[in-house]
Scaffold this active site. Structure first.
Site, short mmCIF file in Angstrom:
data_model
loop_
_atom_site.label_atom_id
_atom_site.label_comp_id
_atom_site.label_asym_id
_atom_site.label_seq_id
_atom_site.Cartn_x
_atom_site.Cartn_y
_atom_site.Cartn_z
N ARG A 1 41.76 43.67 44.05
CA ARG A 1 41.54 42.36 43.44
C ARG A 1 40.09 41.88 43.62
O ARG A 1 39.51 41.25 42.73
CB ARG A 1 42.51 41.38 44.10
CG ARG A 1 42.51 40.02 43.51
CD ARG A 1 43.18 39.03 44.47
NE ARG A 1 43.02 37.71 43.95
CZ ARG A 1 43.88 37.12 43.17
NH1 ARG A 1 45.00 37.71 42.86
NH2 ARG A 1 43.65 35.92 42.71
N TYR B 1 50.89 51.28 44.88
CA TYR B 1 49.95 51.83 43.89
C TYR B 1 48.56 51.92 44.49
O TYR B 1 48.24 51.24 45.47
CB TYR B 1 49.94 50.99 42.60
CG TYR B 1 49.66 49.51 42.79
CD1 TYR B 1 48.38 49.02 43.00
CD2 TYR B 1 50.71 48.59 42.76
CE1 TYR B 1 48.13 47.67 43.15
CE2 TYR B 1 50.49 47.23 42.92
CZ TYR B 1 49.19 46.78 43.11
OH TYR B 1 48.96 45.44 43.28
N ASP C 1 47.28 29.65 37.09
CA ASP C 1 48.32 29.21 38.04
C ASP C 1 48.42 27.69 38.13
O ASP C 1 49.48 27.16 38.47
CB ASP C 1 48.01 29.76 39.44
CG ASP C 1 48.50 31.19 39.62
OD1 ASP C 1 48.98 31.78 38.63
OD2 ASP C 1 48.39 31.72 40.74
#
Ligand SMILES: Cc1cc2nc3c(=O)[nH]c(=O)nc-3n(C[C@H](O)[C@H](O)[C@H](O)COP(=O)(O)OP(=O)(O)OC[C@H]3O[C@@H](n4cnc5c(N)ncnc54)[C@H](O)[C@@H]3O)c2cc1C
Length: 374
Positions: free
Chosen positions: A106, A209, A288
């Site tokens: 990220r 992952y 968000d």
């Protein structure tokens, strides 16, 4: 138009990058509460619809080079490892959705978005505490007692959005569950691991992952059994033992990954219902702040970037009338984000059927027709 974006997260920076490039007379400033930029977080899945927005910003190829491009998403039964679904993203060298799904750290994605915004437009250490608006525009008040004026305020300040509270009144998000996360160095893993796999138990899911093209680190996340959160922060340190207990009964592949985890964090996962409105006067919401969602489908960041793309298109299309631009933005985005929120709650995304995913992955936020307010 002076546009103040509150929050330099994924959605806020994407909006700033797109608006800065739009060529119109947009004076974009991003106000971020963090004192400095840090490459925080763990892995993130970047869906093809999110990659399409990165391409519009001009950073898709750089992020794809950085990340891991799994050929498929595998679903396995928790106890036996039996394959329930092998969902291909690449077939015979052809990308099913024209863009890949990729998995990346990220922090790397965030850094690429930050680099796409002119440096002088991002202001760190500026925590917004209040916003008010009148006919002349909006005024932002910061924690350090400074202020700023804008013609439009975009609240991209995440799940605990202060701008949302100003628009709709204080209402803390609902704690839904807790989750463990860990980053596992591939060198500690005994044997090969597939690029992207979810293991489905009766009441718990485990996902793993890689976070880079070099496959050096595996990111894992799984449901924790409890639902208490006495902490102030959104995540806290936990232990490999707690993770092992939570995943008891999962097949040996999962146990081997867990055994290799050097450190574990525990996260609080929140949700909210859709809001009755996203905008009032010169204030709107994005990402968000507008529609937080559980991370089960790995689509919250994708929705934030789609919002950024649609908002920038609406502002460009309706330069003379910001109110109409915001109404078209909401009309274009509200139903889709509510549907993705609902699918995320169901927690069955890419579980056992190959059908029903195209409406998410095929979407092109930079090309879809813009909506009209009812
Ligand atoms: C555990 C977990 C896993 C996830 N995995 C995925 C995934 O795989 N794929 C995916 O697409 N999504 C995923 N998501 C969701 C995704 O991270 C979010 O949806 C996305 O970050 C939302 O972007 P945003 O810009 O709205 O908010 P954020 O990225 O949270 O950014 C908000 C920013 O606003 C700043 N801010 C807050 N308040 C203020 C203030 N008052 N003044 C100034 N600045 C402020 C914050 O510091 C922050 O930088 C995951 C989420 C979680 C919790």
């Amino acid at each position: 138009m002076r546009i103040a974006i509150v929050g330099g997260g994924l959605g806020g920076l994407a909006a700033a990058a797109l608006l800065s490039r739009a060529g119109a007379d947009f004076d974009v400033q991003v106000f971020e509460q963090a004192q400095v930029f840090r490459k925080l977080g763990a892995g993130i899945q970047v869906a093809p619809n999110m990659v399409r927005v990165l391409r519009g910003i001009g950073i898709a190829d750089a992020v794809i080079r950085e990340g891991c491009v799994p050929h498929c998403s595998l679903s396995r039964r928790a106890e036996t490892g039996e394959i329930m679904l092998d969902f291909p993203f690449v077939h015979d060298g052809v990308l099913r959705y024209g863009e890949p799904l990729l998995t990346v750290h990220r922090g790397e994605l965030h850094a690429a978005l930050l680099a796409a915004v002119p440096r002088s437009r991002v202001h760190f250490g500026r925590r917004v505490v209040d916003v008010d608006a009148d006919r002349a525009g909006a005024r932002l008040a910061f924690e350090d007692a400074s202020t700023a004026q804008a013609d439009l305020v975009v609240g991209a300040d995440g799940i605990r959005s202060r701008v949302r509270d100003v628009l709709l009144g204080p209402d803390p998000p609902r704690l839904m569950k807790t989750s463990y996360r860990a980053m596992v160095p591939a060198a500690r893993l005994p044997g090969a691991v597939d690029d992207l796999t979810k293991w489905w138990g009766a009441d718990r899911v485990f996902i793993a992952y890689f976070t880079s093209a070099t496959r050096e680190v595996l990111s894992l996340a799984c449901d924790a059994p409890d639902k208490q959160w006495p902490h102030e922060t959104s995540f806290v340190p936990s232990t490999p033992e707690a993770l092992r207990t939570a995943m008891e009964g999962f097949e040996p592949r999962v146990q081997r990954i867990i055994d290799a985890a050097p450190a574990v964090t525990k996260w609080a996962l929140y949700d909210r219902e859709s809001f009755p409105l996203w905008s009032r006067g010169p204030i709107t919401l994005l990402g968000d702040a507008a529609h937080p969602m559980l991370p089960h489908a790995g689509l919250g960041g994708a929705m934030a970037l789609e919002d950024a793309a649609v908002l920038s298109r609406c502002l460009l299309a309706e330069r003379a009338d910001t109110g109409r631009a915001l109404a078209r933005y909401e009309a274009t985005r509200k139903d889709r984000t509510a549907a993705v929120q609902e699918r995320s709650r169901q927690n069955d995304w890419l579980m056992d059927t190959p059908d029903g995913h195209d409406w998410v992955f095929d979407y092109d936020a930079l090309g879809e027709p813009l909506g009209e307010p009812a």
